[in-house]
Scaffold this motif. Structure first.
Motif, short mmCIF file in Angstrom:
data_model
loop_
_atom_site.label_atom_id
_atom_site.label_comp_id
_atom_site.label_asym_id
_atom_site.label_seq_id
_atom_site.Cartn_x
_atom_site.Cartn_y
_atom_site.Cartn_z
N THR A 151 0.98 -1.28 0.11
CA THR A 151 0.04 0.18 -0.02
C THR A 151 0.79 1.30 -0.04
OG1 THR A 151 -1.71 -1.32 1.40
CG2 THR A 151 -1.83 1.25 1.10
N ILE A 152 0.80 2.06 -0.96
CA ILE A 152 1.54 3.31 -1.20
C ILE A 152 0.86 4.42 -1.27
CG2 ILE A 152 3.35 4.11 -2.73
CD1 ILE A 152 4.13 1.28 -3.56
N GLY A 153 1.23 5.50 -0.64
CA GLY A 153 0.52 6.76 -0.75
C GLY A 153 1.22 7.54 -1.67
N GLU A 154 0.45 8.52 -2.36
CA GLU A 154 0.87 9.74 -3.19
C GLU A 154 -0.02 11.12 -3.10
OE1 GLU A 154 2.44 9.87 -7.85
OE2 GLU A 154 1.31 7.98 -7.15
N PHE A 155 0.55 12.16 -3.04
CA PHE A 155 0.04 13.40 -2.82
C PHE A 155 -1.06 13.90 -3.74
CE2 PHE A 155 0.35 18.02 -2.90
CZ PHE A 155 -0.43 18.31 -2.07
#
Length: 322
Positions: free
Chosen positions: A96-100
């Protein structure tokens, strides 16, 4: 001179001479500049490459000029929660990866593309969470949000920040143009995917010749149509400001860059000149063709554009020879 126009850009050292002399408008954040540009507030403005390409899909009143005020190597922009067991690029699969702000920010396009080319990264194996970095926010509301159907993309949710989610392990990794506060604070469970990012980025540049471009400058299409010389004058104006900034660094070598607070800045300037040459931040098409072609390929491969755009479709025709 370019006449009375409304111009917006961030206050970089490459644009400060222009801001000081021409009264160019700035903003506290780049997303603010981008949103105001998309809403038509400026005649000429800085805009992220992916923002411009997404708008091209729908039709846009702007044309890009080969002026690149923001470029950053991006091996450094991937952060991980160390308790997730990620020790290298191969461990990103299924995470699970976040991105702005959006799936596929300019920094994310470059980071994903480099990881895909060099490490076999497959974004479709991940769950992507989009939100605010330090403050809760929904995905950007002023641009389209294309992504392949096979890629799982969801909002972070009310009250959530990507910084906190990374620190607690709610997301395993973060692709971020800005360094999250938990990293600046030295959080024990957060680190860069590539702690040796400087060496990797230098090696990448030596092998590929690519210095990643994040943003371009756009101008209103109707203004360029009505004034055929305008694109060239805007280009010359921005290039002169950039060259003035570069010359300050060159002159500063004589005094060991004493105008800055950072020790060894002089040595870094020397190294940059040795590796990149006198014009280490070039504008124009010819010096940036490989970089631009690579970005356009990444953008299409990641499902952010329906086809692979060509350079001569993106930039003002009378500046294609620059």
């Amino acid at each position: 001179m370019i006449g009375i126009m409304k111009i917006g850009c961030f206050p970089y050292d490459t644009t400060r001479p222009l801001i000081e002399s021409a009264g160019v408008e700035t903003a506290a954040t780049l997303p603010e500049i981008f949103e105001r540009t998309v809403r038509g507030e400026f005649d000429v403005a800085e805009l992220g490459l992916t923002f411009h390409l997404r708008l091209l899909e729908e039709g846009t009143p702007y044309v890009a000029l080969p002026i690149f005020p923001n470029r950053v190597f991006r091996h450094s922009c991937v952060f991980v929660n160390t308790r997730s067991g990620i020790t290298g690029p191969g461990d990103l699969t299924g995470r699970t990866i976040g991105e702005f702000g959006t799936y596929g920010q300019d920094s994310g396009v470059w980071a994903k593309g480099i990881l895909m080319d060099e490490y076999g990264f497959e974004p479709e194996t991940n769950r992507w969470v989009i939100g605010g970095l330090e403050h809760p926010s929904a995905p950007f509301g002023f641009i389209p949000h294309p992504h392949p159907g096979a890629v799982d993309v969801t909002p972070a949710g009310p009250g959530k920040t990507l910084n906190d989610m990374l620190a607690t392990g709610e997301i395993d990794a973060l692709f971020s143009a800005n360094v999250p506060q938990c990293v600046l604070d030295g959080h024990p469970d957060v680190a860069r995917l590539f702690p040796d990012f400087v060496a990797r980025e230098r090696d990448y540049h030596r092998r590929t010749g690519i210095f990643p471009i994040m943003h371009t400058v756009v101008a209103r299409r109707d203004l360029l149509r009505d004034d055929p010389g305008l694109a060239g004058r805007v280009y010359t104006m921005f290039e002169a400001a950039k060259d003035a900034a570069a010359e300050r660094y060159r002159r500063g070598r004589r005094l060991y860059q004493v105008q800055t607070m950072l020790p060894w800045t002089n040595a870094l300037v020397d190294e940059t000149l040795d590796e990149f040459g006198e014009d280490w931040w070039p504008y124009g098409i010819s010096a940036n063709r490989a970089t631009l072609d690579t970005y356009l390929r990444y953008h299409h491969e990641q499902g952010l554009s329906s086809r692979r755009w060509q350079i001569d479709e993106i930039f003002a025709p009378d500046l294609l020879g620059t």
